[in-house]
Design a protein around this motif. Structure first.
Motif, mmCIF file in Angstrom:
data_model
loop_
_atom_site.group_PDB
_atom_site.id
_atom_site.type_symbol
_atom_site.label_atom_id
_atom_site.label_comp_id
_atom_site.label_asym_id
_atom_site.label_seq_id
_atom_site.Cartn_x
_atom_site.Cartn_y
_atom_site.Cartn_z
ATOM 1 N N PHE A 1 28.999 29.978 32.672
ATOM 2 C CA PHE A 1 28.156 28.903 32.158
ATOM 3 C C PHE A 1 28.868 27.561 32.268
ATOM 4 C CE2 PHE A 1 26.163 26.394 28.776
ATOM 5 C CZ PHE A 1 24.838 26.554 29.124
ATOM 6 N N PHE A 2 30.189 27.572 32.049
ATOM 7 C CA PHE A 2 30.938 26.322 32.148
ATOM 8 C C PHE A 2 31.439 26.044 33.554
ATOM 9 C CE2 PHE A 2 31.052 27.050 27.555
ATOM 10 C CZ PHE A 2 30.592 25.808 27.135
ATOM 11 N N GLY A 3 30.965 26.833 34.504
ATOM 12 C CA GLY A 3 31.203 26.514 35.903
ATOM 13 C C GLY A 3 32.619 26.758 36.392
ATOM 14 N N LEU A 4 33.342 27.694 35.774
ATOM 15 C CA LEU A 4 34.694 27.996 36.252
ATOM 16 C C LEU A 4 34.622 28.697 37.612
ATOM 17 C CD1 LEU A 4 36.041 28.943 32.770
ATOM 18 C CD2 LEU A 4 37.033 27.206 34.243
ATOM 19 N N PRO A 5 35.723 28.641 38.394
ATOM 20 C CA PRO A 5 35.698 29.222 39.739
ATOM 21 C C PRO A 5 35.373 30.723 39.710
ATOM 22 C CG PRO A 5 37.646 27.872 39.438
ATOM 23 C CD PRO A 5 36.992 27.961 38.104
ATOM 24 N N LEU A 6 34.751 31.186 40.794
ATOM 25 C CA LEU A 6 34.307 32.588 40.879
ATOM 26 C C LEU A 6 35.418 33.566 40.543
ATOM 27 C CD1 LEU A 6 32.260 32.690 44.222
ATOM 28 C CD2 LEU A 6 31.565 31.901 41.973
ATOM 29 N N ILE A 7 36.583 33.315 41.131
ATOM 30 C CA ILE A 7 37.671 34.270 40.988
ATOM 31 C C ILE A 7 38.170 34.318 39.544
ATOM 32 C CG2 ILE A 7 39.281 32.515 41.847
ATOM 33 C CD1 ILE A 7 39.601 36.270 42.271
ATOM 34 N N VAL A 8 38.174 33.161 38.886
ATOM 35 C CA VAL A 8 38.614 33.099 37.484
ATOM 36 C C VAL A 8 37.654 33.889 36.605
ATOM 37 C CG1 VAL A 8 39.046 31.556 35.537
ATOM 38 C CG2 VAL A 8 39.715 30.860 37.851
ATOM 39 N N VAL A 9 36.361 33.686 36.828
ATOM 40 C CA VAL A 9 35.355 34.401 36.042
ATOM 41 C C VAL A 9 35.474 35.905 36.277
ATOM 42 C CG1 VAL A 9 32.884 34.717 35.642
ATOM 43 C CG2 VAL A 9 33.777 32.436 36.145
ATOM 44 N N ALA A 10 35.603 36.296 37.543
ATOM 45 C CA ALA A 10 35.647 37.721 37.892
ATOM 46 C C ALA A 10 36.837 38.412 37.225
ATOM 47 C CB ALA A 10 35.710 37.882 39.410
ATOM 48 N N LEU A 11 38.027 37.794 37.334
ATOM 49 C CA LEU A 11 39.223 38.437 36.785
ATOM 50 C C LEU A 11 39.246 38.383 35.256
ATOM 51 C CD1 LEU A 11 41.996 37.458 39.354
ATOM 52 C CD2 LEU A 11 40.731 39.609 39.113
ATOM 53 N N SER A 12 38.720 37.302 34.676
ATOM 54 C CA SER A 12 38.680 37.219 33.217
ATOM 55 C C SER A 12 37.759 38.284 32.631
ATOM 56 C CB SER A 12 38.200 35.840 32.768
ATOM 57 O OG SER A 12 39.035 34.848 33.293
ATOM 58 N N ALA A 13 36.655 38.560 33.324
ATOM 59 C CA ALA A 13 35.742 39.613 32.857
ATOM 60 C C ALA A 13 36.476 40.953 32.840
ATOM 61 C CB ALA A 13 34.513 39.685 33.758
ATOM 62 N N SER A 14 37.242 41.211 33.896
ATOM 63 C CA SER A 14 38.009 42.459 33.955
ATOM 64 C C SER A 14 39.067 42.503 32.858
ATOM 65 C CB SER A 14 38.704 42.596 35.313
ATOM 66 O OG SER A 14 37.771 42.944 36.295
ATOM 67 N N ALA A 15 39.759 41.386 32.666
ATOM 68 C CA ALA A 15 40.809 41.339 31.645
ATOM 69 C C ALA A 15 40.216 41.587 30.259
ATOM 70 C CB ALA A 15 41.527 39.983 31.696
ATOM 71 N N ALA A 16 39.073 40.965 29.978
ATOM 72 C CA ALA A 16 38.428 41.145 28.677
ATOM 73 C C ALA A 16 38.014 42.602 28.474
ATOM 74 C CB ALA A 16 37.213 40.220 28.568
ATOM 75 N N ALA A 17 37.466 43.202 29.540
ATOM 76 C CA ALA A 17 37.043 44.606 29.442
ATOM 77 C C ALA A 17 38.253 45.504 29.199
ATOM 78 C CB ALA A 17 36.312 45.016 30.721
ATOM 79 N N TYR A 18 39.333 45.196 29.912
ATOM 80 C CA TYR A 18 40.549 46.010 29.769
ATOM 81 C C TYR A 18 41.112 45.914 28.349
ATOM 82 C CZ TYR A 18 45.041 48.095 30.979
ATOM 83 O OH TYR A 18 46.130 48.916 31.035
ATOM 84 N N LEU A 19 41.191 44.674 27.830
ATOM 85 C CA LEU A 19 41.676 44.472 26.461
ATOM 86 C C LEU A 19 40.794 45.213 25.458
ATOM 87 C CD1 LEU A 19 42.763 40.718 26.338
ATOM 88 C CD2 LEU A 19 44.201 42.775 26.203
ATOM 89 N N ALA A 20 39.481 45.151 25.682
ATOM 90 C CA ALA A 20 38.558 45.829 24.767
ATOM 91 C C ALA A 20 38.813 47.334 24.765
ATOM 92 C CB ALA A 20 37.115 45.526 25.163
ATOM 93 N N MET A 21 39.072 47.883 25.949
ATOM 94 C CA MET A 21 39.347 49.324 26.034
ATOM 95 C C MET A 21 40.616 49.696 25.273
ATOM 96 S SD MET A 21 38.684 50.445 29.915
ATOM 97 C CE MET A 21 37.561 49.446 30.822
ATOM 98 N N LEU A 22 41.622 48.808 25.353
ATOM 99 C CA LEU A 22 42.888 49.100 24.680
ATOM 100 C C LEU A 22 42.790 48.885 23.174
ATOM 101 C CD1 LEU A 22 45.526 47.470 27.074
ATOM 102 C CD2 LEU A 22 44.835 49.875 26.924
ATOM 103 N N LEU A 23 42.087 47.791 22.785
ATOM 104 C CA LEU A 23 42.137 47.373 21.386
ATOM 105 C C LEU A 23 41.058 47.989 20.506
ATOM 106 C CD1 LEU A 23 43.022 43.594 21.859
ATOM 107 C CD2 LEU A 23 44.547 45.530 21.398
#
Lengths: 103, 235
Positions: A77-99
């Motif tokens: 929504f805030f227009g961050l670069p594609l790659i940043v959005v893609a990897l952040s989504a993965s990082a958030a999902a990974y953290l959620a799985m761990l935490l």
């Protein structure tokens, strides 16, 4: 095996001809306004239909998929670069799985 | 050589982006039952993200060739618009062989970079841009397909969402500026969810085709002209 290779050939040829035909054969502009609008909206419709609801199954686990989706939506929504959005989504999902199991 | 290098350098950031996204595609392909080399073959011959993700899903479902063809047609028809726009921007050295070759590599990102060039496009510039992007896309696929199975399951599962994150990053920023795009995205998502849960006999490919065609037709009918006109120029 043969089925898979033929499927790949169908995908490749379809994709190639879509790209090739206009570049090779059409040299003038499309005038029909409805067709222009349709072509303009199709990518958004396709990507949306492909993403929803599949994104909620993308990590094989609903809570982490939701975490990744929320992060992706906010960052996109805030227009961050594609790659940043893609990897952040993965990082958030990974953290959620761990935490989440710890809570 | 100068033009080739210019394209190659401008494509580095595309290639880096592709590397991680295609890594996630490689994982997805292997999880869907394809071999590493089939995954790489798909990336080499298709060079497109959404079409490959849908294609791998359909192959896993044992979809008919006609369904595969239709799905690729609907997903990738946007490229026709892009190559049409590029055909207005090519310089005189683009003859039939150059056009046939360039057609192979017109992706969303390559189109975006190429169409921002102030001067007419030269074939060698396009070849440089396409080659570096192709390398990122293919290497990423190979790494994801080959090493994806070596990573911890949680990590590969988490990487599975990267592609969808990229799709959101493509469609959401323009939706802030255009009510038409926002409407089309919401309608497509709503129909897609409805079909998934209400018409369970329908395969994923056809559900996607139906949802996107209906949404795009509604968008074209109710949100015409000005958006599309101005955006098309710099799309």
């Amino acid at each position: 095996m043969t089925r898979i290779l033929l499927s790949i050939a169908v995908m490749a040829l379809t994709t190639y001809f879509i790209r090739m035909i206009p570049l090779v054969f059409i040299r003038r502009k499309i005038e029909n306004q409805f067709v222009k609008n349709l072509l303009y909206y199709i990518p958004y419709a396709v990507l949306s239909a492909m993403t929803i609801p599949s994104i909620f199954y993308a990590t094989n686990d609903l809570p982490s998929s939701i975490a990744g989706t929320v992060v992706a939506v906010i960052m996109a929504f805030f227009g961050l670069p594609l790659i940043v959005v893609a990897l952040s989504a993965s990082a958030a999902a990974y953290l959620a799985m761990l935490l989440l199991p710890l809570i | 050589m100068h033009e080739f290098r210019k394209g190659f350098v401008q494509g580095v950031s595309i290639a880096l982006g592709y590397l991680s996204v295609s890594f996630s595609f490689g994982i997805l392909a292997v999880q869907s039952g394809l071999t590493v080399w089939q995954a790489v073959l798909i990336s080499v011959t298709n060079l497109t993200s959404a079409g490959q993700v849908a294609g791998v899903g359909l192959i896993a479902e044992h979809a008919a060739f006609a369904e595969l063809f239709l799905a690729e047609l609907v997903i990738n028809i946007r490229y026709a618009l892009m190559t049409l726009a590029l055909s207005q921007k090519t310089d005189r050295s683009f003859r039939l062989p150059q056009r046939l070759l360039t057609s192979y590599g017109v992706t969303d990102e390559i189109f975006a970079v190429a169409s921002l060039q102030p001067e007419p496009l030269k074939p060698k510039y396009m070849y440089g841009l396409i080659l570096i992007s192709f390398l990122g896309w293919t290497c990423g696929t190979w790494l994801g397909a080959a090493a994806g199975t070596l990573l911890p399951v949680k990590l590969t599962n988490a990487l599975g969402i990267a592609l969808y994150g990229m799709f959101l990053a493509i469609i959401l920023p323009p939706a802030r500026k255009s009510r038409g795009i926002l409407a089309v995205i919401l309608i497509a998502a709503a129909i897609s969810v409805f079909l998934k849960f209400a018409v369970t006999s329908l395969s994923g490919g056809f559900a996607m085709i139906i949802a996107s065609v209906i949404a795009a037709v509604i968008g074209a009918a109710f949100f015409p002209a000005d958006d599309a006109e101005s955006k098309e120029a710099d799309a």
